[in-house]
Design a protein around this motif. Structure first.
Motif, PDB file in Angstrom:
ATOM      1  N   THR B  12       0.865  -1.054  -0.126  1.00  0.00           N
ATOM      2  CA  THR B  12       0.058  -0.081  -0.025  1.00  0.00           C
ATOM      3  C   THR B  12       0.910   1.172  -0.008  1.00  0.00           C
ATOM      4  N   VAL B  13       0.686   2.286  -0.848  1.00  0.00           N
ATOM      5  CA  VAL B  13       1.386   3.435  -0.933  1.00  0.00           C
ATOM      6  C   VAL B  13       0.000   4.606  -1.065  1.00  0.00           C
ATOM      7  N   TRP B  14       0.673   5.776  -0.937  1.00  0.00           N
ATOM      8  CA  TRP B  14      -0.065   7.015  -0.927  1.00  0.00           C
ATOM      9  C   TRP B  14       0.092   7.447  -2.482  1.00  0.00           C
ATOM     10  N   GLU B  15      -1.112   8.078  -2.894  1.00  0.00           N
ATOM     11  CA  GLU B  15      -1.051   8.717  -4.188  1.00  0.00           C
ATOM     12  C   GLU B  15       0.346   9.633  -4.312  1.00  0.00           C
ATOM     13  N   GLY B  16       1.049   9.580  -5.602  1.00  0.00           N
ATOM     14  CA  GLY B  16       2.366  10.380  -5.429  1.00  0.00           C
ATOM     15  C   GLY B  16       3.599   9.839  -5.094  1.00  0.00           C
ATOM     16  N   GLU B  17       3.439   8.732  -4.336  1.00  0.00           N
ATOM     17  CA  GLU B  17       4.569   8.085  -3.939  1.00  0.00           C
ATOM     18  C   GLU B  17       5.209   7.145  -5.240  1.00  0.00           C
ATOM     19  N   THR B  18       6.444   6.642  -4.884  1.00  0.00           N
ATOM     20  CA  THR B  18       6.742   5.643  -5.758  1.00  0.00           C
ATOM     21  C   THR B  18       6.572   4.297  -5.135  1.00  0.00           C
ATOM     22  N   ALA B  19       5.992   3.221  -5.945  1.00  0.00           N
ATOM     23  CA  ALA B  19       5.844   1.954  -5.505  1.00  0.00           C
ATOM     24  C   ALA B  19       6.792   1.270  -5.988  1.00  0.00           C
ATOM     25  N   ILE B  20       7.220   0.242  -5.166  1.00  0.00           N
ATOM     26  CA  ILE B  20       8.572  -0.702  -5.610  1.00  0.00           C
ATOM     27  C   ILE B  20       7.970  -1.976  -5.427  1.00  0.00           C
ATOM     28  N   LEU B  21       7.999  -2.811  -6.474  1.00  0.00           N
ATOM     29  CA  LEU B  21       7.696  -4.262  -6.506  1.00  0.00           C
ATOM     30  C   LEU B  21       8.804  -5.110  -6.868  1.00  0.00           C
ATOM     31  N   ASN B  22       9.056  -5.966  -5.871  1.00  0.00           N
ATOM     32  CA  ASN B  22      10.133  -6.792  -6.004  1.00  0.00           C
ATOM     33  C   ASN B  22      10.053  -7.981  -6.416  1.00  0.00           C
ATOM     34  N   CYS B  23      11.064  -8.812  -7.461  1.00  0.00           N
ATOM     35  CA  CYS B  23      10.895 -10.233  -7.642  1.00  0.00           C
ATOM     36  C   CYS B  23      12.384 -10.768  -7.859  1.00  0.00           C
ATOM     37  N   SER B  24      12.361 -12.033  -7.443  1.00  0.00           N
ATOM     38  CA  SER B  24      13.510 -12.782  -7.749  1.00  0.00           C
ATOM     39  C   SER B  24      13.368 -13.890  -8.551  1.00  0.00           C
ATOM     40  N   TYR B  25      14.293 -14.620  -8.814  1.00  0.00           N
ATOM     41  CA  TYR B  25      14.058 -15.815  -9.949  1.00  0.00           C
ATOM     42  C   TYR B  25      15.108 -16.718  -9.494  1.00  0.00           C
ATOM     43  N   GLU B  26      15.186 -18.074  -9.791  1.00  0.00           N
ATOM     44  CA  GLU B  26      15.823 -19.033  -9.370  1.00  0.00           C
ATOM     45  C   GLU B  26      16.926 -19.469 -10.606  1.00  0.00           C
ATOM     46  N   ASN B  27      16.351 -19.753 -12.009  1.00  0.00           N
ATOM     47  CA  ASN B  27      17.059 -20.260 -13.168  1.00  0.00           C
ATOM     48  C   ASN B  27      17.737 -19.138 -13.929  1.00  0.00           C
ATOM     49  N   SER B  28      19.055 -19.135 -13.790  1.00  0.00           N
ATOM     50  CA  SER B  28      20.046 -18.286 -14.395  1.00  0.00           C
ATOM     51  C   SER B  28      19.778 -18.381 -15.892  1.00  0.00           C
ATOM     52  N   ALA B  29      19.125 -19.295 -16.466  1.00  0.00           N
ATOM     53  CA  ALA B  29      18.819 -19.434 -18.000  1.00  0.00           C
ATOM     54  C   ALA B  29      17.754 -18.325 -18.364  1.00  0.00           C
ATOM     55  N   PHE B  30      16.881 -17.991 -17.406  1.00  0.00           N
ATOM     56  CA  PHE B  30      15.916 -16.974 -17.845  1.00  0.00           C
ATOM     57  C   PHE B  30      16.531 -15.568 -18.516  1.00  0.00           C
ATOM     58  N   ASP B  31      15.808 -15.387 -19.375  1.00  0.00           N
ATOM     59  CA  ASP B  31      16.481 -14.079 -20.059  1.00  0.00           C
ATOM     60  C   ASP B  31      15.462 -13.001 -20.610  1.00  0.00           C
ATOM     61  N   TYR B  32      14.071 -13.401 -20.138  1.00  0.00           N
ATOM     62  CA  TYR B  32      13.121 -12.302 -20.579  1.00  0.00           C
ATOM     63  C   TYR B  32      11.989 -12.231 -19.294  1.00  0.00           C
ATOM     64  N   PHE B  33      11.984 -10.782 -18.919  1.00  0.00           N
ATOM     65  CA  PHE B  33      11.114 -10.726 -17.700  1.00  0.00           C
ATOM     66  C   PHE B  33      10.148  -9.901 -18.124  1.00  0.00           C
ATOM     67  N   PRO B  34       8.808 -10.051 -18.345  1.00  0.00           N
ATOM     68  CA  PRO B  34       7.651  -9.065 -18.284  1.00  0.00           C
ATOM     69  C   PRO B  34       6.967  -9.139 -17.285  1.00  0.00           C
ATOM     70  N   TRP B  35       6.550  -7.842 -16.611  1.00  0.00           N
ATOM     71  CA  TRP B  35       5.484  -7.646 -15.706  1.00  0.00           C
ATOM     72  C   TRP B  35       4.429  -7.431 -16.272  1.00  0.00           C
ATOM     73  N   TYR B  36       3.305  -8.213 -15.693  1.00  0.00           N
ATOM     74  CA  TYR B  36       1.933  -8.133 -16.208  1.00  0.00           C
ATOM     75  C   TYR B  36       1.074  -7.352 -15.057  1.00  0.00           C
ATOM     76  N   GLN B  37       0.058  -6.522 -15.624  1.00  0.00           N
ATOM     77  CA  GLN B  37      -0.988  -5.843 -14.779  1.00  0.00           C
ATOM     78  C   GLN B  37      -2.247  -6.487 -14.803  1.00  0.00           C
ATOM     79  N   GLN B  38      -2.873  -6.823 -13.669  1.00  0.00           N
ATOM     80  CA  GLN B  38      -4.441  -7.413 -13.784  1.00  0.00           C
ATOM     81  C   GLN B  38      -5.262  -6.583 -12.850  1.00  0.00           C
ATOM     82  N   PHE B  39      -6.370  -6.215 -13.343  1.00  0.00           N
ATOM     83  CA  PHE B  39      -7.477  -5.600 -12.758  1.00  0.00           C
ATOM     84  C   PHE B  39      -8.585  -6.611 -12.545  1.00  0.00           C
TER      85      PHE B  39
END
Lengths: 113, 112
Positions: B12-39
């Motif tokens: 939860t953040v306030w309007e105007g703030e910067t939201a930071i969403l974190n992600c980590s992964y296991e497989n070093s062979a991954f080479d493409y990282f999309p972020w999807y938004q869902q309403f």
């Protein structure tokens, strides 16, 4: 632009029943996918198809069948609905492999009573 | 074993703030990282994506910072708006694969 249409939007089934979910896309995409979305668990791949009449199993394929008889359509069958099958099933398509944009439909919400 | 992990279920953040969403992964062979938004009631939609040859990708108010050595990435949403309230999924795939591996999602709420 294009659209992915999933039918039905809501599906209520009986435990043990065979249930079919349908998906149509008009992007003219080669690849189509079925994902299952459970609350708090993200999306998990059930089946995908890289061309008409092709079928590939994802990590969650057990208990499901799929069919891709036309390029534009991809159906998923729950072979025997279980109580813990309550989830949203999302159909998707892309022009190529998973490192291209994947477009999703709005989902079919399945409830098993 | 979760191959793609999103550390926060909700943020939860306030309007105007910067939201930071974190992600980590296991497989070093991954080479493409999309972020999807869902309403609610909608399917996920591609928001922004990065390939492993880059360490930053910017698109308007949305920026991905990518750290290949640490196998993590973050999505920064600058000047957050109430309309940004949604669930955000980090995903990963590798060249030659048809599978997109999703994290469990972070539900972002932007308070007015």
């Amino acid at each position: 632009g294009g659209i992915i249409t999933q039918t039905p939007k809501f599906l209520i089934g009986q435990e043990g029943q065979k249930l079919t979910l349908k998906c149509q896309q008009n992007f003219n995409h080669d690849t189509m996918y079925w994902y299952r979305q459970d609350s708090g668990k993200g999306l998990r791949l059930i089946y995908y198809s890289i061309t008409e009449n092709d079928l590939q199993k994802g990590d969650l394929s057990e208990g499901y069948d799929a069919s891709r008889e036309k390029k534009s359509s991809f159906s998923l069958t729950v072979t025997s609905a279980q109580k813990n099958e309550m989830a949203v099933f999302l159909c998707a398509s892309s022009i190529g492999q998973s490192n291209t944009e994947v477009f999703f439909g709005k989902g079919t919400r399945l409830t098993v009573v | 074993q979760q191959q793609v992990r999103q550390s926060s279920q909700s943020l939860t953040v306030w309007e105007g703030e910067t939201a930071i969403l974190n992600c980590s992964y296991e497989n070093s062979a991954f080479d493409y990282f999309p972020w999807y938004q869902q309403f609610p009631g909608e399917g996920p939609a591609l928001l922004i994506a990065i390939r492993s040859v880059s360490d930053k990708k910017e698109d308007g108010r949305f920026t991905i910072f990518f750290n290949k050595r640490e196998k993590n990435l973050s999505l920064h949403i600058k000047d957050s708006q109430p309309g940004d309230s949604a669930t955000y999924f980090c995903a990963a795939s590798m060249t030659g694969s048809w599978q997109l591996i999703f994290g469990s999602g972070t539900q972002l709420t932007v308070m007015p």
